[in-house]
Design a protein around this motif. Sequence first.
Motif, short mmCIF file in Angstrom:
data_model
loop_
_atom_site.label_atom_id
_atom_site.label_comp_id
_atom_site.label_asym_id
_atom_site.label_seq_id
_atom_site.Cartn_x
_atom_site.Cartn_y
_atom_site.Cartn_z
N MET A 1 -31.74 -7.40 -12.77
CA MET A 1 -31.33 -8.14 -13.96
C MET A 1 -29.93 -7.71 -14.37
O MET A 1 -29.59 -6.54 -14.33
CB MET A 1 -32.32 -7.88 -15.08
N SER A 2 -29.13 -8.64 -14.78
CA SER A 2 -27.74 -8.37 -15.15
C SER A 2 -27.64 -7.56 -16.42
O SER A 2 -28.29 -7.85 -17.41
CB SER A 2 -26.99 -9.69 -15.36
N LYS A 3 -26.77 -6.54 -16.38
CA LYS A 3 -26.42 -5.78 -17.58
C LYS A 3 -25.21 -6.42 -18.22
O LYS A 3 -24.34 -6.96 -17.54
CB LYS A 3 -26.04 -4.34 -17.22
N VAL A 4 -25.14 -6.33 -19.55
CA VAL A 4 -23.98 -6.79 -20.29
C VAL A 4 -23.18 -5.55 -20.65
O VAL A 4 -23.67 -4.67 -21.35
CB VAL A 4 -24.39 -7.59 -21.55
N VAL A 5 -21.94 -5.47 -20.12
CA VAL A 5 -21.15 -4.25 -20.19
C VAL A 5 -19.78 -4.54 -20.79
O VAL A 5 -19.04 -5.40 -20.30
CB VAL A 5 -20.94 -3.66 -18.77
N SER A 6 -19.44 -3.80 -21.84
CA SER A 6 -18.09 -3.85 -22.40
C SER A 6 -17.30 -2.71 -21.81
O SER A 6 -17.68 -1.55 -21.95
CB SER A 6 -18.14 -3.73 -23.92
N GLY A 7 -16.20 -3.01 -21.14
CA GLY A 7 -15.30 -2.00 -20.61
C GLY A 7 -13.92 -2.24 -21.18
O GLY A 7 -13.35 -3.31 -20.99
N ILE A 8 -13.39 -1.25 -21.92
CA ILE A 8 -12.13 -1.49 -22.61
C ILE A 8 -11.36 -0.19 -22.77
O ILE A 8 -11.94 0.88 -22.95
CB ILE A 8 -12.41 -2.16 -23.98
N SER A 9 -10.05 -0.29 -22.66
CA SER A 9 -9.18 0.86 -22.89
C SER A 9 -8.97 1.03 -24.39
O SER A 9 -8.84 0.05 -25.12
CB SER A 9 -7.83 0.65 -22.20
N MET A 10 -8.93 2.30 -24.82
CA MET A 10 -8.84 2.57 -26.26
C MET A 10 -7.97 3.81 -26.50
O MET A 10 -8.00 4.75 -25.70
CB MET A 10 -10.24 2.79 -26.84
N SER A 11 -7.23 3.80 -27.59
CA SER A 11 -6.43 4.95 -27.99
C SER A 11 -7.33 6.00 -28.65
O SER A 11 -8.46 5.70 -29.04
CB SER A 11 -5.33 4.53 -28.96
N LEU A 12 -6.81 7.20 -28.81
CA LEU A 12 -7.58 8.26 -29.45
C LEU A 12 -7.96 7.91 -30.88
O LEU A 12 -8.98 8.39 -31.38
CB LEU A 12 -6.80 9.57 -29.43
N ASP A 13 -7.16 7.08 -31.55
CA ASP A 13 -7.49 6.69 -32.92
C ASP A 13 -8.26 5.37 -32.99
O ASP A 13 -8.39 4.77 -34.06
CB ASP A 13 -6.25 6.68 -33.81
N LYS A 120 -25.16 -14.39 -17.76
CA LYS A 120 -26.16 -13.70 -16.95
C LYS A 120 -26.63 -14.58 -15.80
O LYS A 120 -26.79 -14.12 -14.66
CB LYS A 120 -27.35 -13.28 -17.81
N ALA A 121 -26.87 -15.85 -16.08
CA ALA A 121 -27.32 -16.77 -15.03
C ALA A 121 -26.28 -16.88 -13.91
O ALA A 121 -26.64 -16.94 -12.73
CB ALA A 121 -27.62 -18.14 -15.62
N ALA A 122 -25.02 -16.87 -14.27
CA ALA A 122 -23.95 -16.99 -13.27
C ALA A 122 -23.68 -15.67 -12.54
O ALA A 122 -23.10 -15.67 -11.46
CB ALA A 122 -22.66 -17.46 -13.94
N ALA A 123 -24.09 -14.54 -13.12
CA ALA A 123 -23.77 -13.23 -12.56
C ALA A 123 -24.58 -12.89 -11.32
O ALA A 123 -24.22 -11.96 -10.59
CB ALA A 123 -23.96 -12.15 -13.62
N GLY A 124 -25.66 -13.58 -11.09
CA GLY A 124 -26.46 -13.32 -9.89
C GLY A 124 -26.99 -11.91 -9.79
O GLY A 124 -27.02 -11.32 -8.72
N GLY A 125 -27.41 -11.34 -10.91
CA GLY A 125 -27.96 -9.99 -10.92
C GLY A 125 -26.91 -8.90 -11.09
O GLY A 125 -27.24 -7.74 -11.33
N LYS A 126 -25.64 -9.25 -10.95
CA LYS A 126 -24.56 -8.28 -11.17
C LYS A 126 -24.23 -8.22 -12.66
O LYS A 126 -24.80 -8.95 -13.47
CB LYS A 126 -23.33 -8.65 -10.35
N ALA A 127 -23.26 -7.38 -13.02
CA ALA A 127 -22.92 -7.16 -14.43
C ALA A 127 -22.16 -8.34 -15.03
O ALA A 127 -21.36 -9.00 -14.37
CB ALA A 127 -22.08 -5.90 -14.57
N VAL A 128 -22.41 -8.54 -16.32
CA VAL A 128 -21.60 -9.42 -17.15
C VAL A 128 -20.60 -8.51 -17.85
O VAL A 128 -20.99 -7.65 -18.64
CB VAL A 128 -22.44 -10.18 -18.19
N ALA A 129 -19.33 -8.67 -17.55
CA ALA A 129 -18.29 -7.84 -18.16
C ALA A 129 -17.79 -8.52 -19.42
O ALA A 129 -17.39 -9.69 -19.38
CB ALA A 129 -17.14 -7.63 -17.19
N VAL A 130 -17.82 -7.81 -20.52
CA VAL A 130 -17.36 -8.35 -21.80
C VAL A 130 -15.89 -7.98 -21.96
O VAL A 130 -15.53 -6.81 -21.92
CB VAL A 130 -18.20 -7.82 -22.97
#
Length: 193
Positions: A1-13, A120-130
């Motif tokens: 099942m596809s995971k929904v994952v947020s991956g984002i660069s962030m500053s220390l503040d 998720k339906a389009a991800a084919g079991g892979k991750a959904v990247a937010v």
Amino acid sequence: MSKVVSGISMSLDGFVAGPNVSREQQLGDGGLPLHQWLHQPDPRDIDLLDEMRAGLGSILMGRVSYGLAEGDGGWGEGGPAGPTPCFVLTHKAPALETVRAPSVFTFVTDGIHSAVAQAKAAAGGKAVAVHGASAAQQCLAAGLLDEIQIHLAPVVLGGGTRLFEHLGGQYRLERTKVIETPNATHLRFSVIH
């Protein structure tokens, strides 16, 4: 099942972009150091990127993120990851003839739950990247986010767009991975539902 994952660069503040974001400065004033790990990667940064790309099935983003880079804004003939299916949260879909890559972008006007289900339906079991702060905030607030990846850059921006705003509640996370490189500290958390 596809995971929904947020991956984002962030500053220390806590900023994911500096002030004055525009098409010309998509990371805002002073925001370029956030993506140094992408543009001058350490071998460990490259390994992480390869892992992320291999697990990618689809992308979910907000209308602002789409608008900043569509057309001649830097994505070429596809989305942020090439021809990967992208689902754009919006109140009003643009006219199809104005969409640069209509086979890549689907505009979702009936809310975050529908957008996540379609991605998720389009991800084919892979991750959904937010992609982007607003979409990540909406997914987290709706209980739809499974994982948060923060690429913590050694910079203090002092202003801009924060990732953790407009959430309307508290959330528990479990740290599952830490990778340190000269460019960033990569943190991975599972969202505890």
